[in-house]
Design a protein around this motif. Structure first.
Motif, PDB file in Angstrom:
ATOM      1  N   TYR A  70       0.862  -1.186   0.000  1.00 18.14           N
ATOM      2  CA  TYR A  70       0.000   0.000   0.000  1.00 18.14           C
ATOM      3  C   TYR A  70       0.895   1.231   0.000  1.00 18.14           C
ATOM      4  O   TYR A  70       1.593   1.486   0.972  1.00 18.14           O
ATOM      5  N   GLU A  71       0.895   1.970  -1.096  1.00 16.44           N
ATOM      6  CA  GLU A  71       1.773   3.131  -1.260  1.00 16.44           C
ATOM      7  C   GLU A  71       0.922   4.386  -1.414  1.00 16.44           C
ATOM      8  O   GLU A  71       0.072   4.459  -2.297  1.00 16.44           O
ATOM      9  N   PHE A  72       1.178   5.345  -0.545  1.00 11.96           N
ATOM     10  CA  PHE A  72       0.377   6.561  -0.516  1.00 11.96           C
ATOM     11  C   PHE A  72       1.244   7.800  -0.668  1.00 11.96           C
ATOM     12  O   PHE A  72       2.353   7.865  -0.132  1.00 11.96           O
ATOM     13  N   ALA A  73       0.681   8.799  -1.336  1.00 11.41           N
ATOM     14  CA  ALA A  73       1.272  10.135  -1.332  1.00 11.41           C
ATOM     15  C   ALA A  73       0.867  10.797  -0.020  1.00 11.41           C
ATOM     16  O   ALA A  73      -0.288  10.704   0.393  1.00 11.41           O
ATOM     17  N   ILE A  74       1.820  11.440   0.631  1.00 10.45           N
ATOM     18  CA  ILE A  74       1.534  12.228   1.832  1.00 10.45           C
ATOM     19  C   ILE A  74       1.233  13.640   1.343  1.00 10.45           C
ATOM     20  O   ILE A  74       2.119  14.315   0.815  1.00 10.45           O
ATOM     21  N   CYS A  75      -0.017  14.070   1.489  1.00 13.37           N
ATOM     22  CA  CYS A  75      -0.449  15.359   0.939  1.00 13.37           C
ATOM     23  C   CYS A  75      -1.048  16.255   2.008  1.00 13.37           C
ATOM     24  O   CYS A  75      -1.636  15.773   2.982  1.00 13.37           O
ATOM     25  N   ASP A  76      -0.942  17.553   1.778  1.00 14.60           N
ATOM     26  CA  ASP A  76      -1.640  18.520   2.609  1.00 14.60           C
ATOM     27  C   ASP A  76      -3.140  18.305   2.419  1.00 14.60           C
ATOM     28  O   ASP A  76      -3.629  18.241   1.288  1.00 14.60           O
ATOM     29  N   ARG A  77      -3.845  18.175   3.512  1.00 16.66           N
ATOM     30  CA  ARG A  77      -5.282  17.884   3.443  1.00 16.66           C
ATOM     31  C   ARG A  77      -6.063  19.004   2.762  1.00 16.66           C
ATOM     32  O   ARG A  77      -7.025  18.751   2.031  1.00 16.66           O
ATOM     33  N   ALA A  78      -5.652  20.245   2.965  1.00 18.22           N
ATOM     34  CA  ALA A  78      -6.387  21.388   2.407  1.00 18.22           C
ATOM     35  C   ALA A  78      -5.996  21.688   0.967  1.00 18.22           C
ATOM     36  O   ALA A  78      -6.863  21.943   0.124  1.00 18.22           O
ATOM     37  N   THR A  79      -4.694  21.661   0.663  1.00 16.65           N
ATOM     38  CA  THR A  79      -4.234  22.102  -0.660  1.00 16.65           C
ATOM     39  C   THR A  79      -3.914  20.968  -1.616  1.00 16.65           C
ATOM     40  O   THR A  79      -3.836  21.186  -2.826  1.00 16.65           O
ATOM     41  N   GLY A  80      -3.656  19.762  -1.086  1.00 12.48           N
ATOM     42  CA  GLY A  80      -3.271  18.643  -1.940  1.00 12.48           C
ATOM     43  C   GLY A  80      -1.793  18.596  -2.267  1.00 12.48           C
ATOM     44  O   GLY A  80      -1.340  17.688  -2.963  1.00 12.48           O
ATOM     45  N   GLU A  81      -1.012  19.568  -1.776  1.00 12.69           N
ATOM     46  CA  GLU A  81       0.427  19.581  -2.055  1.00 12.69           C
ATOM     47  C   GLU A  81       1.068  18.297  -1.536  1.00 12.69           C
ATOM     48  O   GLU A  81       0.804  17.866  -0.418  1.00 12.69           O
TER      49      GLU A  81
END
Length: 180
Positions: A70-81
């Motif tokens: 399971y591979e996930f991008a760690i992103c800012d919850r508000a901006t998606g960065e």
């Protein structure tokens, strides 16, 4: 942590962990093409090209759907960065897996690795029903050890001169946590 099975996302107070998309390749390349990340990770190549990012991302959906990794991008919850990546392997024979992560250098020291790791532990124990999660880091990367201790992992051992990175050998420090 909230898990959305349909969207295959994990959300925390500040972060959204989501599957990578091919459109993320340029950002992944920008963050990973950094010697400071390369020297503290086991398998990331350097220099890191867009082709590296694309070939890596193209495996994710299949790995997720087959419960292999399971591979996930760690992103800012508000901006998606995108701040980095976090992954969890799945060894179904033993009901355990390894957590691994990297965070882009501009985002170091902000607690993103810790917050993402806590969410992935909850995912492992409560969604995937693991018995144990483990992790390892180079002895030279003490910041990674701090993250693992903050999420409740306990150091289980040190493998001396276990891997060769560039021209020198690195100790690998292993941590683990068992579901309570």
């Amino acid at each position: 942590m909230q898990y959305d099975d349909i969207q295959q996302t994990l959300t925390t107070e500040r972060l959204c962990l989501r599957l990578f998309d091919e459109s993320d390749a340029a950002t992944v390349t920008e963050l990973c093409n950094n010697y400071n990340i390369y020297k503290s990770t086991l398998t990331l190549p350097y220099p890191y090209s867009v082709d590296c990012a694309l070939s890596w991302i193209q495996q994710h959906r299949h790995n997720f759907d087959t419960d292999k990794h399971y591979e996930f991008a760690i992103c800012d919850r508000a901006t998606g960065e995108i701040y980095g990546a976090i992954a969890l392997s799945n060894d179904q024979r033993y009901d355990h897996g390894e957590i691994a992560y990297w965070v882009g250098e501009p985002f170091w020291g902000k607690g993103y690795a810790t917050e993402a790791s806590e969410a992935l532990l909850e995912f492992a124990f409560h969604v995937k029903k693991y018995h144990k999660v483990y992790a390892r880091h180079f002895a030279s990367n003490s910041a990674s050890g701090q993250v693992l201790r903050k999420i409740g992992m306990i150091q289980e051992g040190i493998l001396r001169d276990h891997v060769k990175k560039e021209s020198h050998y690195e100790d690998l420090i292993y941590y683990g946590i068992v579901k309570k």
